[in-house]
Design an enzyme around this catalytic site. Structure first.
Site, PDB file in Angstrom:
ATOM      1  N   HIS A  98      11.433   4.184   0.114  1.00  0.00           N
ATOM      2  CA  HIS A  98      11.184   3.258   1.184  1.00  0.00           C
ATOM      3  C   HIS A  98       9.977   3.720   2.052  1.00  0.00           C
ATOM      4  O   HIS A  98       9.815   4.790   1.989  1.00  0.00           O
ATOM      5  CB  HIS A  98      12.674   3.232   2.168  1.00  0.00           C
ATOM      6  CG  HIS A  98      12.741   2.257   3.132  1.00  0.00           C
ATOM      7  ND1 HIS A  98      11.845   2.195   4.143  1.00  0.00           N
ATOM      8  CD2 HIS A  98      13.500   0.963   2.969  1.00  0.00           C
ATOM      9  CE1 HIS A  98      12.424   1.035   4.916  1.00  0.00           C
ATOM     10  NE2 HIS A  98      13.166   0.429   4.211  1.00  0.00           N
ATOM     11  N   GLU A 164       8.705  -4.838   0.010  1.00  0.00           N
ATOM     12  CA  GLU A 164       8.853  -4.833   1.558  1.00  0.00           C
ATOM     13  C   GLU A 164       7.236  -4.346   2.343  1.00  0.00           C
ATOM     14  O   GLU A 164       7.057  -3.416   2.354  1.00  0.00           O
ATOM     15  CB  GLU A 164       9.820  -3.751   1.858  1.00  0.00           C
ATOM     16  CG  GLU A 164      11.183  -3.765   1.410  1.00  0.00           C
ATOM     17  CD  GLU A 164      12.297  -2.932   2.283  1.00  0.00           C
ATOM     18  OE1 GLU A 164      13.291  -3.731   2.489  1.00  0.00           O
ATOM     19  OE2 GLU A 164      12.030  -1.941   2.658  1.00  0.00           O
TER      20      GLU A 164
HETATM   21  P1  13P Z   1      14.237  -5.260   8.604  1.00  0.00           P
HETATM   22  O1  13P Z   1      15.224  -6.271   8.073  1.00  0.00           O
HETATM   23  O2  13P Z   1      14.928  -4.839   9.987  1.00  0.00           O
HETATM   24  O3  13P Z   1      12.764  -5.785   8.770  1.00  0.00           O
HETATM   25  O4  13P Z   1      13.997  -4.057   7.771  1.00  0.00           O
HETATM   26  C1  13P Z   1      13.926  -4.127   6.340  1.00  0.00           C
HETATM   27  C2  13P Z   1      14.123  -3.037   5.707  1.00  0.00           C
HETATM   28  O5  13P Z   1      13.347  -2.039   5.878  1.00  0.00           O
HETATM   29  C3  13P Z   1      14.873  -2.965   4.609  1.00  0.00           C
HETATM   30  O6  13P Z   1      15.164  -1.702   3.807  1.00  0.00           O
END
Ligand code: 13P
Length: 248
Positions: A98, A164
């Protein structure tokens, strides 16, 4: 193909929060054997046990951990959670790479983490930051991150990627649906090129970054999107339950 809807609670939780959350979620979630969806909760490690007890006894709802620690040189690691411990807690999934944890991780440690997951399915995060996006380096960055996973690939490993974009996390901004679709398509294509034994249907690509009740439906229905990884919006039981109840 089933859709995956995952809740990353990050470092937010309490016993009271879990009790209230699941009394709402369990009463309102619509899921049955025929539902083409899987819901996964990622609470902080300290609360894994309570979450496992709170999840309604229904197939299709699982839980996992947000990271794992390795002791690179066989040293001890105060405060660490090892893969063996997390598997002992019956975690079905683990998030690796992450962007909020990558900063302190080297390529080598990510690869070691992957190789340690014997029973947990890995959700491997990739994504560009805003500078890389501005410089049209999105795919270059993602492919180099995917190489970490590909180089550690072992037989029967399930491939689950969370795309992401760093700039979209917690910002309220998201790429366009067409951008998400193109990027997911490129991720699948790249993996197949590098690992020809893998079929496109075996690769699951989730989108994460500012997913809310308002945009989840359209994102989930976008081509090449196999699910969502939700941060902030997953902390609100009502909002997350609505996202989970979206019909495809
Ligand atoms: P948000 O949905 O708060 O933008 O975060 C996304 C995230 O980091 C999921 O792993």
């Amino acid at each position: 193909m089933k859709k995956v809807i995952a809740a990353n609670w990050k470092n937010n939780c309490s016993k009271d929060f879990i009790n209230k959350y699941f009394s709402f979620f369990n009463a309102n979630i619509k899921i049955n054997q025929k539902s083409k969806k899987e819901i996964i909760f990622f609470p902080p490690d300290l609360y894994l046990d309570l979450v496992s007890q709170s999840i309604k006894d229904l197939s299709g709802i699982n839980y996992g951990c947000q990271n794992l620690n390795i002791n690179e040189n066989n040293t001890t690691l105060t405060g660490g959670s090892t893969s063996a411990m997390l598997e002992d807690m019956n975690c079905d999934y683990v998030i690796i790479g992450h962007s909020e944890t990558r900063e302190n991780e080297f390529n080598k440690s990510l690869k070691s983490k992957i190789l340690l997951c014997k029973k947990m399915n890995i959700i491997f995060c990739v994504g560009e930051n805003s500078l890389e996006r501005q410089n049209n380096q999105t795919l270059k960055k993602i492919f180099s991150q995917l190489d970490e996973l590909i180089e550690s690939y072992f037989d029967n490993m399930s491939i689950i990627i969370a795309y992401e974009p760093v700039w979209a996390i917690g910002s309220g901004e998201t790429p366009t649906l067409s951008n998400i679709s193109q990027t997911h398509k490129s991720i699948k294509k790249y993996i197949i090129q590098k690992l020809p034994s893998i079929k496109e249907n075996d690769i699951i690509v989730l989108y994460g970054g500012s997913v809310t009740e308002k945009n989840a439906g359209s994102i989930l229905k976008t081509d090449f999107v196999d699910g969502v990884l939700v941060g902030g919006a997953s902390l609100m039981a009502e909002e997350f339950t609505k996202i989970c109840n979206i019909e495809f």
